[in-house]
Design an enzyme around this catalytic site. Structure first.
Site, mmCIF file in Angstrom:
data_model
loop_
_atom_site.group_PDB
_atom_site.id
_atom_site.type_symbol
_atom_site.label_atom_id
_atom_site.label_comp_id
_atom_site.label_asym_id
_atom_site.label_seq_id
_atom_site.Cartn_x
_atom_site.Cartn_y
_atom_site.Cartn_z
ATOM 1 N N CYS A 6 9.488 -10.150 6.420
ATOM 2 C CA CYS A 6 10.949 -10.224 6.644
ATOM 3 C C CYS A 6 11.421 -11.662 6.894
ATOM 4 O O CYS A 6 10.662 -12.513 7.316
ATOM 5 C CB CYS A 6 11.440 -9.411 7.829
ATOM 6 S SG CYS A 6 11.088 -7.676 7.723
ATOM 7 N N ARG A 30 10.471 -13.386 1.198
ATOM 8 C CA ARG A 30 9.767 -12.776 2.338
ATOM 9 C C ARG A 30 10.007 -11.270 2.432
ATOM 10 O O ARG A 30 9.393 -10.587 3.263
ATOM 11 C CB ARG A 30 10.230 -13.425 3.641
ATOM 12 C CG ARG A 30 9.997 -14.913 3.697
ATOM 13 C CD ARG A 30 10.673 -15.492 4.906
ATOM 14 N NE ARG A 30 10.136 -14.928 6.111
ATOM 15 C CZ ARG A 30 9.109 -15.424 6.774
ATOM 16 N NH1 ARG A 30 8.513 -16.514 6.339
ATOM 17 N NH2 ARG A 30 8.672 -14.857 7.864
ATOM 18 N N TRP A 77 11.532 -6.453 4.624
ATOM 19 C CA TRP A 77 10.356 -5.912 3.937
ATOM 20 C C TRP A 77 9.877 -4.806 4.869
ATOM 21 O O TRP A 77 9.332 -5.080 5.937
ATOM 22 C CB TRP A 77 9.303 -7.000 3.777
ATOM 23 C CG TRP A 77 8.069 -6.571 3.073
ATOM 24 C CD1 TRP A 77 6.895 -6.140 3.630
ATOM 25 C CD2 TRP A 77 7.849 -6.552 1.669
ATOM 26 N NE1 TRP A 77 5.986 -5.865 2.649
ATOM 27 C CE2 TRP A 77 6.535 -6.105 1.448
ATOM 28 C CE3 TRP A 77 8.654 -6.870 0.576
ATOM 29 C CZ2 TRP A 77 6.003 -5.968 0.167
ATOM 30 C CZ3 TRP A 77 8.121 -6.732 -0.689
ATOM 31 C CH2 TRP A 77 6.805 -6.281 -0.886
ATOM 32 N N ASN A 103 12.029 -10.117 13.102
ATOM 33 C CA ASN A 103 10.888 -10.188 12.198
ATOM 34 C C ASN A 103 9.642 -10.002 13.046
ATOM 35 O O ASN A 103 9.413 -10.774 13.976
ATOM 36 C CB ASN A 103 10.881 -11.563 11.498
ATOM 37 C CG ASN A 103 9.572 -11.849 10.815
ATOM 38 O OD1 ASN A 103 8.836 -10.941 10.460
ATOM 39 N ND2 ASN A 103 9.265 -13.122 10.636
ATOM 40 N N GLY A 104 8.873 -8.958 12.758
ATOM 41 C CA GLY A 104 7.672 -8.697 13.544
ATOM 42 C C GLY A 104 7.412 -7.208 13.612
ATOM 43 O O GLY A 104 8.031 -6.429 12.890
ATOM 44 N N GLU A 475 -15.230 -9.174 -6.272
ATOM 45 C CA GLU A 475 -13.907 -9.771 -6.054
ATOM 46 C C GLU A 475 -13.960 -11.290 -6.284
ATOM 47 O O GLU A 475 -13.045 -11.867 -6.863
ATOM 48 C CB GLU A 475 -13.424 -9.422 -4.640
ATOM 49 C CG GLU A 475 -12.106 -10.045 -4.218
ATOM 50 C CD GLU A 475 -10.909 -9.661 -5.067
ATOM 51 O OE1 GLU A 475 -11.018 -8.764 -5.926
ATOM 52 O OE2 GLU A 475 -9.853 -10.296 -4.910
ATOM 53 N N LYS A 479 -11.647 -13.189 -8.987
ATOM 54 C CA LYS A 479 -10.743 -14.303 -8.631
ATOM 55 C C LYS A 479 -11.015 -15.491 -9.538
ATOM 56 O O LYS A 479 -10.101 -16.094 -10.074
ATOM 57 C CB LYS A 479 -10.941 -14.741 -7.174
ATOM 58 C CG LYS A 479 -10.346 -13.876 -6.112
ATOM 59 C CD LYS A 479 -8.846 -13.940 -5.954
ATOM 60 C CE LYS A 479 -8.188 -12.873 -6.755
ATOM 61 N NZ LYS A 479 -8.090 -11.571 -6.213
ATOM 62 N N GLU A 482 -9.980 -14.800 -13.305
ATOM 63 C CA GLU A 482 -8.564 -14.568 -13.616
ATOM 64 C C GLU A 482 -7.708 -15.821 -13.498
ATOM 65 O O GLU A 482 -6.706 -15.953 -14.187
ATOM 66 C CB GLU A 482 -7.962 -13.433 -12.778
ATOM 67 C CG GLU A 482 -7.709 -13.759 -11.332
ATOM 68 C CD GLU A 482 -6.971 -12.662 -10.573
ATOM 69 O OE1 GLU A 482 -6.078 -12.032 -11.141
ATOM 70 O OE2 GLU A 482 -7.302 -12.450 -9.390
ATOM 71 N N HIS A 498 -32.853 -6.141 -14.236
ATOM 72 C CA HIS A 498 -32.660 -5.103 -15.253
ATOM 73 C C HIS A 498 -31.857 -5.613 -16.451
ATOM 74 O O HIS A 498 -31.370 -4.813 -17.248
ATOM 75 C CB HIS A 498 -31.974 -3.884 -14.629
ATOM 76 C CG HIS A 498 -32.782 -3.277 -13.519
ATOM 77 N ND1 HIS A 498 -33.998 -2.674 -13.733
ATOM 78 C CD2 HIS A 498 -32.567 -3.226 -12.174
ATOM 79 C CE1 HIS A 498 -34.498 -2.252 -12.565
ATOM 80 N NE2 HIS A 498 -33.651 -2.581 -11.613
ATOM 81 N N LYS A 597 1.971 -9.539 -11.842
ATOM 82 C CA LYS A 597 1.705 -9.168 -10.444
ATOM 83 C C LYS A 597 1.603 -7.653 -10.317
ATOM 84 O O LYS A 597 0.789 -7.141 -9.570
ATOM 85 C CB LYS A 597 2.819 -9.719 -9.553
ATOM 86 C CG LYS A 597 2.598 -9.505 -8.068
ATOM 87 C CD LYS A 597 1.469 -10.380 -7.560
ATOM 88 C CE LYS A 597 1.094 -10.115 -6.113
ATOM 89 N NZ LYS A 597 -0.276 -10.540 -5.805
HETATM 90 O O1 M6R Z 1 -0.658 -3.639 -6.919
HETATM 91 P P1 M6R Z 1 -2.092 -3.170 -7.076
HETATM 92 O O2 M6R Z 1 -2.922 -3.453 -5.887
HETATM 93 O O3 M6R Z 1 -2.171 -1.733 -7.467
HETATM 94 O O4 M6R Z 1 -2.642 -4.014 -8.297
HETATM 95 C C1 M6R Z 1 -3.885 -3.721 -8.851
HETATM 96 C C2 M6R Z 1 -4.423 -4.886 -9.663
HETATM 97 O O5 M6R Z 1 -3.607 -5.123 -10.775
HETATM 98 C C3 M6R Z 1 -4.496 -6.166 -8.812
HETATM 99 O O6 M6R Z 1 -5.261 -5.927 -7.668
HETATM 100 C C4 M6R Z 1 -5.113 -7.316 -9.593
HETATM 101 O O7 M6R Z 1 -6.438 -7.027 -9.933
HETATM 102 C C5 M6R Z 1 -5.017 -8.566 -8.740
HETATM 103 N N1 M6R Z 1 -3.732 -9.160 -8.875
HETATM 104 C C6 M6R Z 1 -6.081 -9.543 -9.039
HETATM 105 O O8 M6R Z 1 -6.007 -10.648 -8.190
#
Ligand code: M6R
Length: 602
Positions: A6, A30, A77, A103-104, A475, A479, A482, A498, A597
């Protein structure tokens, strides 16, 4: 200072309505599910608020509302209560003579609200914030001034708060309180302002005061006074800001991704304040058979949780990619599906949950976005309280998913008798210490710049771990690939022999997640296999692990934490490593090619 959920804005200046709208537009990143302003006029306080975004709100404002020299604004938010007009800020007391923006997260709001309702207060929203004006109303009825009433209310509130309040009885001032949530005061030639962050103030002044913790501020047109909540006077110390607007939006960081990495301690601490009642209800829903589902990073949170359910709650709960869910899971009648999605709008995840419901399952949603489709399609949902994430790469939202799932695992373990009440209380206390551990990691991520430079021109990397950190490795690889476009693959370290080991030759980069957990000994064996074939080892290890320091070419130390919390502290250096590699390769980590996103197509 790191921002949270927020945005609040307040001003004492000519043409306050215009300044409020401009300030809120800059704070919209925010939160943007609802917006509102309150202005002091001759007839008292006027509040205008609406669901939706600031541009629509501003376009719909009646001209007659646009007058006043003292006002508050808020862009929301949602954390408590759905995104709708009633829950939008500002909130008022019963008389409508006090208005508050906040905000909090107020942890004891249920208890405070119950008491206030018994004493005759009428609530018009489902937010935690609304207890503040009602508590202040009681103080004012007892003869306190606005400042004293705000301080008295703050003493009864547990949780985080940046609050700004106005009263029709003291129309020349705004009173602000800061505890945990950020609050900045700006003193300009033409007015005095308060805001959740610096960028919103820059058009009016570059002289700002970062309000210290546990402080009350009285703002008047001719200046401000500050004191601690205990009543000791404080000297306001303005700082001159020389950021341009672009830098300011990113809190002085070059990219949103690094800003969001640095926000993780606060995001985590907000998530750990999830109301216990929600967790208990969700934990009870996970009766017999259950599944976890999500996509991308959210799937990695699911995979981590499936290990934790098994280790801590002694419950086998499979993690399934949302895009594969319908093909992989058949017998859903009477089971529970935990759907995890930051945006709450990912088409694959929504479709898996729709299928689950159709097949007779109950759905628990875990999301960062209240009011999103996942919240409306779940039987119960938990909001992870990270605040908006702008970088496409999920960072702080992943950490808070892990924290929410940790809490759910412990609540479920308690519900099914796998741990005792004492063990549950112990785990809760340990979780509360995690933000400090995360802060100590975040403070050192700059050290990874050199490691990233060293490896930035490699073509491939493996990310390896065993046990609880397998998903952390996956993960880390996601990262890196991507945002830096370096080929990276994560898999359980025991699988090398394997197949994947055949690619390894002199200089091949292997990133090992190897903290001092129950898998460490076996991971060392896998490291040696790679090293023997010429691989270069970059490892994430627990502080002072000399054996691994000796084996590794490069290493990053994380603090010792309970085993279940290693994915949280070990993920952060991997995020930062990916970030620095992307920057070293000349790419914008905030806008990776071909990605969005929120992925709303199947
Ligand atoms: O909004 P979501 O968590 O459902 O999104 C899922 C994926 O598209 C998302 O986690 C994506 O893999 C990340 N942006 C990668 O950093």
């Amino acid at each position: 200072m790191v921002p949270s959920v927020c945005g609040i804005f307040g001003c004492l200046c000519d043409d306050a309505p215009r300044v409020l709208i401009e300030g809120l537009k800059r704070l919209e990143y925010r939160g943007y599910d609802s917006v509102g302003i309150a202005l002091i006029g001759s007839g008292g306080i006027k509040v205008i608020k609406e669901k939706g975004r600031i541009d629509d709100f501003a376009a719909g404002l009646p001209n007659s509302a646009l007058a006043g020299k003292v006002g508050l604004g808020h862009t929301r938010w949602a954390t408590h209560g759905a995104p709708c007009r009633e829950n939008a800020h500002p909130h008022t007391d019963c008389s409508g003579r006090i208005a508050v923006v906040h905000n909090g997260v107020i942890e004891n709001f249920m208890e405070l609200k119950e008491g206030l309702v018994k004493r005759g207060h009428v609530f018009s929203s489902r937010t935690d914030t609304e207890v503040i004006p009602h508590l202040m109303e009681e103080g004012i009825r007892q003869g306190l001034g606005l400042k004293e009433a705000a301080v008295s209310a703050s003493r009864r509130i547990k949780g985080s708060m940046a609050v700004a309040a106005i009263s029709a009885s003291e129309p020349d001032r705004i009173v602000c309180i800061r505890r945990e949530s950020p609050l900045i005061i700006g003193i300009g030639y033409n007015g005095v302002y308060c805001s959740s962050d610096i960028p919103a103030l820059l058009p009016y002044t570059n002289e700002v005061i970062v309000v210290p913790e546990e402080t009350v501020v009285v703002m008047r047109r001719d200046g401000i006074s500050m004191e601690t909540l205990g009543g000791s006077p404080l000297e306001p110390k303005p700082t001159k800001i020389d950021w341009d607007m672009g830098m300011a939006m990113k809190g002085g960081y070059p990219h949103f991704m690094m800003k969001e990495i640095s926000e993780q301690p606060l995001a985590l601490s907000n998530t750990l304040k999830i109301q216990r009642a929600f967790l208990e209800r969700a934990a009870e829903l996970i009766g017999g058979k259950a599944y976890l589902t999500g996509s991308g990073t959210s799937y990695h949170a699911c995979l981590t949780a499936s290990y934790l359910f098994s280790k801590i709650a002694k419950a086998d709960i499979r993690a399934v990619h949302s895009s594969e869910f319908q093909d992989a899971v058949a017998d859903l009648k009477g089971s529970t599906v935990i759907g995890v999605s930051q945006s709450g709008e990912t088409a694959d995840t929504l479709s898996a949950l729709k299928y689950a419901k159709m097949m007779g399952a109950r759905v628990v949603g875990i999301t960062n976005t209240l009011g999103s489709s996942i919240t409306t399609s779940s039987d119960i949902y938990i909001c992870t309280q990270s605040g908006p994430e702008i970088g496409v790469a999920a960072t702080k939202t992943f950490l808070t998913q892990l924290a929410a799932l940790d809490q759910l695992v412990f609540a479920h373990a308690l519900a099914r008798g796998a741990i005792s009440k004492e063990e549950y209380a112990g785990a809760t206390a340990q979780l509360e210490r995690l933000p400090a551990a995360v802060q100590s990691v975040v403070d050192r991520v700059g050290d990874l710049k050199g490691v990233a430079m060293k490896y930035s021109r490699r073509k491939d990397a493996y990310f390896l771990a065993r046990g609880i950190n397998v998903a952390t490795a996956l993960e880390g690889a996601l990262k890196l690939k991507e945002i830096s476009y370096m080929h990276a693959e994560g898999y359980p370290a025991g699988e090398s022999k394997h197949g994947p080991i055949s690619l390894v030759e002199e200089g091949f980069l292997c990133v090992f997640v190897a903290p001092s957990d129950s898998a460490r000994g076996r991971v060392i064996g896998n490291m040696m296999e790679m090293k023997a074939r010429g691989a270069e080892i970059f490892s994430i290890i627990t502080n002072g692990d000399r054996e691994l320091i000796a084996i590794s070419d490069e290493y990053f130390e994380v603090p010792e934490v309970p085993e279940y919390a290693y994915p949280i502290v070990c993920t952060i250096p991997l995020q930062a490593f990916a970030y620095f590699v992307a920057v070293a390769r000349g790419y914008d980590p905030d806008r990776p090619r071909n990605l969005a996103k929120s992925v709303t197509v199947l």
